[in-house]
Every structure is written in C-alpha cells, then in structure tokens.
Write a protein that holds these residues in place. Sequence first.
Motif, PDB file in Angstrom:
ATOM      1  N   PHE A 337       0.781  -1.242  -0.016  1.00 52.87           N
ATOM      2  CA  PHE A 337      -0.006  -0.010  -0.028  1.00 52.87           C
ATOM      3  C   PHE A 337       0.795   1.220  -0.052  1.00 52.87           C
ATOM      4  O   PHE A 337       0.787   2.138  -0.813  1.00 52.87           O
ATOM      5  N   PHE A 338       1.958   1.304   0.703  1.00 53.02           N
ATOM      6  CA  PHE A 338       2.610   2.586   1.044  1.00 53.02           C
ATOM      7  C   PHE A 338       3.482   2.706  -0.249  1.00 53.02           C
ATOM      8  O   PHE A 338       4.087   3.975  -0.504  1.00 53.02           O
ATOM      9  N   GLN A 339       3.994   1.548  -0.687  1.00 51.04           N
ATOM     10  CA  GLN A 339       4.659   1.884  -1.930  1.00 51.04           C
ATOM     11  C   GLN A 339       3.861   2.412  -2.924  1.00 51.04           C
ATOM     12  O   GLN A 339       4.317   3.116  -3.911  1.00 51.04           O
ATOM     13  N   GLY A 340       2.814   1.755  -3.209  1.00 52.96           N
ATOM     14  CA  GLY A 340       2.052   2.154  -4.420  1.00 52.96           C
ATOM     15  C   GLY A 340       1.083   3.692  -4.203  1.00 52.96           C
ATOM     16  O   GLY A 340       0.975   4.250  -5.075  1.00 52.96           O
ATOM     17  N   LEU A 341       1.066   4.132  -2.729  1.00 50.16           N
ATOM     18  CA  LEU A 341       0.672   5.267  -2.378  1.00 50.16           C
ATOM     19  C   LEU A 341       1.517   6.156  -3.125  1.00 50.16           C
ATOM     20  O   LEU A 341       1.223   7.309  -3.809  1.00 50.16           O
ATOM     21  N   SER A 342       2.945   5.834  -2.680  1.00 52.55           N
ATOM     22  CA  SER A 342       3.812   7.065  -3.271  1.00 52.55           C
ATOM     23  C   SER A 342       3.899   7.261  -4.766  1.00 52.55           C
ATOM     24  O   SER A 342       3.808   8.145  -5.055  1.00 52.55           O
ATOM     25  N   TYR A 343       3.744   6.043  -5.545  1.00 51.62           N
ATOM     26  CA  TYR A 343       3.518   6.188  -6.924  1.00 51.62           C
ATOM     27  C   TYR A 343       2.183   6.796  -7.469  1.00 51.62           C
ATOM     28  O   TYR A 343       2.302   7.686  -8.128  1.00 51.62           O
ATOM     29  N   LEU A 344       1.273   6.753  -6.832  1.00 53.42           N
ATOM     30  CA  LEU A 344      -0.123   7.063  -7.314  1.00 53.42           C
ATOM     31  C   LEU A 344       0.002   8.701  -6.757  1.00 53.42           C
ATOM     32  O   LEU A 344      -0.401   9.486  -7.752  1.00 53.42           O
ATOM     33  N   THR A 345       0.377   9.023  -5.857  1.00 48.78           N
ATOM     34  CA  THR A 345       0.141  10.486  -5.515  1.00 48.78           C
ATOM     35  C   THR A 345       1.591  11.290  -6.147  1.00 48.78           C
ATOM     36  O   THR A 345       1.252  12.314  -6.361  1.00 48.78           O
ATOM     37  N   TRP A 346       2.549  10.886  -6.483  1.00 44.51           N
ATOM     38  CA  TRP A 346       3.589  11.532  -7.086  1.00 44.51           C
ATOM     39  C   TRP A 346       3.677  11.321  -8.589  1.00 44.51           C
ATOM     40  O   TRP A 346       3.851  12.331  -9.353  1.00 44.51           O
ATOM     41  N   LYS A 347       3.447  10.205  -8.908  1.00 45.97           N
ATOM     42  CA  LYS A 347       3.925  10.092 -10.478  1.00 45.97           C
ATOM     43  C   LYS A 347       2.763   9.552 -11.329  1.00 45.97           C
ATOM     44  O   LYS A 347       3.042   9.541 -12.626  1.00 45.97           O
ATOM     45  N   ASN A 348       1.661   9.303 -10.838  1.00 48.33           N
ATOM     46  CA  ASN A 348       0.383   8.788 -11.574  1.00 48.33           C
ATOM     47  C   ASN A 348       0.924   7.790 -12.796  1.00 48.33           C
ATOM     48  O   ASN A 348       0.639   7.894 -13.971  1.00 48.33           O
ATOM     49  N   ILE A 354       0.744  -0.122 -11.807  1.00 50.10           N
ATOM     50  CA  ILE A 354       0.259  -0.268 -10.523  1.00 50.10           C
ATOM     51  C   ILE A 354      -0.677  -1.686 -10.298  1.00 50.10           C
ATOM     52  O   ILE A 354      -0.982  -2.156  -9.205  1.00 50.10           O
ATOM     53  N   GLN A 355      -0.897  -2.487 -11.176  1.00 55.88           N
ATOM     54  CA  GLN A 355      -1.608  -3.516 -11.371  1.00 55.88           C
ATOM     55  C   GLN A 355      -1.178  -4.677 -10.414  1.00 55.88           C
ATOM     56  O   GLN A 355      -1.970  -5.321  -9.471  1.00 55.88           O
ATOM     57  N   PRO A 356       0.044  -4.892 -10.226  1.00 61.61           N
ATOM     58  CA  PRO A 356       0.657  -5.891  -9.361  1.00 61.61           C
ATOM     59  C   PRO A 356       0.412  -5.456  -7.838  1.00 61.61           C
ATOM     60  O   PRO A 356       0.267  -6.293  -6.972  1.00 61.61           O
ATOM     61  N   TYR A 357       0.409  -4.182  -7.729  1.00 62.68           N
ATOM     62  CA  TYR A 357       0.107  -3.647  -6.147  1.00 62.68           C
ATOM     63  C   TYR A 357      -1.320  -4.120  -5.828  1.00 62.68           C
ATOM     64  O   TYR A 357      -1.651  -4.592  -4.846  1.00 62.68           O
ATOM     65  N   PHE A 358      -2.084  -3.898  -6.874  1.00 63.33           N
ATOM     66  CA  PHE A 358      -3.724  -4.269  -6.356  1.00 63.33           C
ATOM     67  C   PHE A 358      -3.753  -5.819  -6.391  1.00 63.33           C
ATOM     68  O   PHE A 358      -4.403  -6.219  -5.403  1.00 63.33           O
ATOM     69  N   LEU A 359      -2.965  -6.346  -7.102  1.00 58.09           N
ATOM     70  CA  LEU A 359      -3.081  -7.937  -7.097  1.00 58.09           C
ATOM     71  C   LEU A 359      -2.531  -8.486  -5.929  1.00 58.09           C
ATOM     72  O   LEU A 359      -3.352  -9.291  -5.133  1.00 58.09           O
ATOM     73  N   ALA A 360      -1.331  -8.024  -5.409  1.00 52.08           N
ATOM     74  CA  ALA A 360      -0.962  -8.383  -4.148  1.00 52.08           C
ATOM     75  C   ALA A 360      -1.699  -8.017  -2.820  1.00 52.08           C
ATOM     76  O   ALA A 360      -1.791  -8.921  -1.870  1.00 52.08           O
ATOM     77  N   LEU A 361      -2.348  -6.954  -2.844  1.00 52.04           N
ATOM     78  CA  LEU A 361      -3.267  -6.893  -1.854  1.00 52.04           C
ATOM     79  C   LEU A 361      -4.586  -7.831  -1.874  1.00 52.04           C
ATOM     80  O   LEU A 361      -5.029  -8.218  -0.725  1.00 52.04           O
TER      81      LEU A 361
END
Length: 379
Positions: A337-348, A354-361
Amino acid sequence: MIRQGLAVMRRELTRLWRDRGLRGILFLGPLLGLVLFYATYSLQVLKGIPAAVADLDRSGTSRELVEQITNAENLKVVAYPGSFAEVEELIRRGKIVAGVVIPEDFGRKVALGRQARVEMVVDGSNMIYATNATSAMLSVTRTAAAQAGIRALVARGLHPDQAGEIYQSVVFREEAWFNPALNYAFFVVLALALNVWQQCCMLAACTIVIGESGAKSWCQLRAAGVSRLWLFSCKSAVHLAVFMLAVMPLYALAFLAFKLPLNCSFPVLLLFTLAFAAALHGVGTLASSFARSAVDATRFGMIIALPSFILSGYTWPLEAMPPVLQQLVKVLPQTWFFQGLSYLTWKNPDWSFIQPYFLALLIIAAVCYGAAAVIVCRK
C-alpha cells in the motif's frame, strides 16, 4: 437470506457505533494525526539551521567566505568562535548543527593558487538536520571554490572570461522531479496520517471473530439459521464500509484543505485504498480467528500494524534492507500500500505498472480470509 444479512449489518454497525472508544479512534484518530503532522512539517523545508564560522585567517579572502556562509539561504550563523575547540563545544552542547573552520593560511594559499582546506563539521546525531546542513554548506563552498580558482587563473595572466570558461566547461545542473522544493510536508504527512488510520482499522478488524465468542446474540443468530460464512461476510462488509468512511474526511482535509499532492485520479486512489482495507481487514480477521481473547487479538494486530510502516519501504528503501527481510515484508499489506501510494500521489502510473500492487493486496486478503475461515470452522 438478504433480510438476515441486512439485520447482521445493522447489528454490527450498531455495535461499532456504540463503542465510543473505538468510534473515536477510527474517526478522530487519523484526522488528529493529519493535523498534528501537518503542523509539525508546516515549515516544509528546513531553514535557519544554526551554524558557526571560525575564521582563523582573518584575511580579506576568508572574510568574503564568511560573508557567503552567513548569507546562505538555509543557514543561520549564530556564533563566530575563535578556535576549533569552541566549535566542537558548541556542537556538543547542541547550540549549533554545523560549523566551518577557516585555517590561518587560507588567504595565502588561495592567492598562490594552492589547495586550501576548509574544515566543515556537522552534528550527525540528527540525520535530518545533518543532511540539510551539509547540502547548504556544500552549495556555498562549491561557489567559493570556483571563485577562488578563477581569481588564481586571472592572477596568472588569463582574461577573466577565459578563466570563467575554464571553470564552467563542465556544469552539473541539479533538478528534483515530482517534489522540486523537496517539501517534507508533501512527502510524509499523508503517509503518517494513513499509518495512524491503518492501525485504527487493524484494531477494529481484530474484534470481528473473537467479539462473537460467548455472545448471546451469536446463539440467536445460529438459531435463526444464519451461517458462519454469511455472518462474517456481512460483518466484514460493514467494517470495510466504516474503514472507507473514516478515510474520506482524511483525504478531503489532505487534498482540499492542505493541498497535498495527488497526481492520480481520486477514484483510482479510493479503489486502491479499498483493496488495502480488504487486505488489512483480512489480516485482522485471521488474528481474531486464532486468538483466545479480544486482548490477544488486539496484541497480534498491533504487533503487525505498529512496525509495518517502517518496514514498508516508504521512509527507508527496501533495497537497503537485508535480502531476507525484503522478502518477508512482502507478506504485509502495508508494504504494497505505502509503496503504491507513493507512485499514485507523485507519479500517476498507468494500470500496467500499478496492477501488481492491486493484485498483491487482493491475494493477501484472499489468503487471510481463507485461513481464518478454516480456523473458525474447526473451532
């Protein structure tokens, strides 16, 4: 069956709402954390870092260097000691964070075109202060070194323009992307507030199974023909809805009032947060399923939730951790979550990234819910 499910949801929502302590923790804890963290980092960039300059040379060249250090953007020269020992004592007593000692032969060596060494000492006991002070000091000393070199070349007969071109033949341009001002508030405030939120959610999730043990209402539900699967599915749906309801004011305050950066679309962030809430709730459900009491369940949940932010790689890179730990932390939903949050808030990032982060969760949620179901059925 639908009517039974609605009744279970209403019952669970009532139980959560009547628990004033849990209600306050879920809804007020993250918001209070966000306000406090934003106030703490409201300066955004460290300025006025206390420093000292010891000019042992007292030449025109050294005085010019002292002036440059005094006028540095993020430094505040608070003392002009007369020796290295005094600089050391000021740092030891916490009066300054950085100190510069200009040697006695500084002006003479610069005039002769020889290497002149200037001592720069930084208090490394506070890493944030030390890093910023070093950066500010180096910026000044690089400029001073270039000016001294140009003067030495001019003294040897070169034209000032030629001397300047020699020193500027290779120019390194520093440029920070995504967070150009290196704003501390933008980097840590939202993540710290969400860390408080996830701990509060874990606290609530750890009651979902053990909270039914010995309750008279559980016997009534069994007598009414409500299955375990349907009961806990309805309870989980209520918990996830409450978790998302608790995070919405936090996001509104962060992005609308405090203007924290959000480069992805808000629906994508909400969907990602929901996936994390499901994984987090799954971990809490698993802890609740094998715990012998509500206190034990809470202990298990907090053991997981409290250190997870540090282990997530948000504040310290995963690559810098031991290889074994790098693999172990991947089972924690907070890491993804926090790794993905960094990418979403900063880099879109796009969906393929971002799919692997969803799948992992989602995988973590499925595994934890499945394990909890097996344990509950065997009890």
